[in-house]
Design an enzyme around this catalytic site. Structure first.
Site, PDB file in Angstrom:
ATOM      1  N   GLY A 140      -1.005  51.293  81.748  1.00  0.00           N
ATOM      2  CA  GLY A 140      -1.066  52.142  82.925  1.00  0.00           C
ATOM      3  C   GLY A 140      -0.272  51.610  84.095  1.00  0.00           C
ATOM      4  O   GLY A 140       0.108  50.443  84.125  1.00  0.00           O
ATOM      5  N   ASN A 141      -0.022  52.498  85.047  1.00  0.00           N
ATOM      6  CA  ASN A 141       0.613  52.158  86.310  1.00  0.00           C
ATOM      7  C   ASN A 141      -0.390  52.449  87.406  1.00  0.00           C
ATOM      8  O   ASN A 141      -0.990  53.519  87.418  1.00  0.00           O
ATOM      9  CB  ASN A 141       1.841  53.062  86.521  1.00  0.00           C
ATOM     10  CG  ASN A 141       3.124  52.294  86.405  1.00  0.00           C
ATOM     11  OD1 ASN A 141       3.198  51.310  85.697  1.00  0.00           O
ATOM     12  ND2 ASN A 141       4.139  52.762  87.082  1.00  0.00           N
ATOM     13  N   ARG A 142      -0.553  51.524  88.308  1.00  0.00           N
ATOM     14  CA  ARG A 142      -1.519  51.728  89.378  1.00  0.00           C
ATOM     15  C   ARG A 142      -0.911  52.588  90.491  1.00  0.00           C
ATOM     16  O   ARG A 142       0.219  52.368  90.914  1.00  0.00           O
ATOM     17  CB  ARG A 142      -1.944  50.362  89.928  1.00  0.00           C
ATOM     18  CG  ARG A 142      -2.867  50.458  91.113  1.00  0.00           C
ATOM     19  CD  ARG A 142      -3.510  49.117  91.384  1.00  0.00           C
ATOM     20  NE  ARG A 142      -4.603  48.858  90.466  1.00  0.00           N
ATOM     21  CZ  ARG A 142      -5.150  47.667  90.306  1.00  0.00           C
ATOM     22  NH1 ARG A 142      -4.701  46.630  90.941  1.00  0.00           N
ATOM     23  NH2 ARG A 142      -6.165  47.530  89.477  1.00  0.00           N
TER      24      ARG A 142
END
Ligand code: CTP
Ligand code: CA
Length: 229
Positions: free
Chosen positions: A33-35
């Site tokens: 994931g990417n925050r």
């Protein structure tokens, strides 16, 4: 009609905004994931709506609460976000990539949950690059469309954050690249923001500071100026 000082300068205009992080599936229960909180994107959506626009929001994973009554097109991966943004932008006057798109995704998605076995070494995840949605939007945009990207940069041995941002602005070719210096302000998840607007030649064409709502209003005012040109 495009004067940002009038009450609803974007009345009759369509604005497509991507926000949040993408989740790149690894197996049925896991992802890379990417925050991204989604706060700046939601501030843009609220500002665009206040200015009279018909707003479509394409949302990846988010931590912030959406503004009341704002419908979201929910997506998971970068590939899904690409599909949804291309569709939403086809007839949009303004397309804004405020999302944190994962640059890479796992080459293959396991049909079964990856299991661990004692004594067997940990798996290696092979990655492939995701499509550059902003670059595609720029490529597909008509002469009267405005495409806006965001870039959070840090300085390093090869250049300052601003130098990196100018190079990115030239590489991306967006009508506006909203640059924020990550080291200068703790932007992630916080309320405040300080940004510089770059054109497709990497030149500085504006700046804004303050709350994410203030920055959003400035970005949309810049979009109005570009639409009026
Ligand atoms: N972006 C995009 N598609 C991608 C990656 C980024 O549309 N696959 C958009 C982001 O939403 C943002 C802009 O491009 O508006 C800049 O993102 P950034 O991650 O700073 O740029 P990259 O081209 O991915 O370069 P870097 O290697 O510095 O991450
Ligand atoms: Ca990136």
């Amino acid at each position: 009609a495009l004067d940002p000082t009038v009450a609803r300068p974007l009345a009759g205009r369509k604005v497509a905004i991507s926000l949040g992080g993408t989740r790149e599936p690894l197996d049925p229960v896991r992802f890379l994931g990417n925050r991204s909180s989604g706060r700046q994107g939601f501030a843009l959506a609220a500002a665009a709506r206040r200015m009279g626009a018909d707003v479509t929001v394409v949302a990846g994973s988010i931590e912030a609460h959406p503004p009341r009554g704002l419908p979201l097109v929910r997506v998971g991966s970068a590939v899904e976000m690409r599909e949804a943004m291309l569709a939403a932008s086809a007839d949009a006057d303004v397309a804004i990539m405020a999302a944190a798109v994962a640059d890479f995704r796992p080459v293959s998605v396991g049909a079964h949950k990856i299991k661990k076995t004692d004594g067997v070494s940990a798996p290696t995840i092979e990655l492939v690059q995701n499509p550059d949605i902003l670059a595609e939007l720029v490529e597909l945009s008509g002469p009267s469309q405005v495409v806006i990207g965001f870039a959070a940069e840090t300085g390093d041995a090869s250049g300052s954050a601003l130098e990196h941002a100018r190079a990115k602005a030239r590489r991306k070719g967006a009508d506006l690249l909203v640059f924020n210096d990550v080291a200068a302000a703790e932007v992630f998840g916080s309320g405040d923001n300080s940004v510089v607007f770059l054109d497709r030649d990497g030149g500085t064409v504006g700046a804004a500071a303050g709350s994410k709502a203030d920055v959003a209003a400035a970005v949309l005012a810049a979009a109005c100026d570009l639409l009026g040109e």
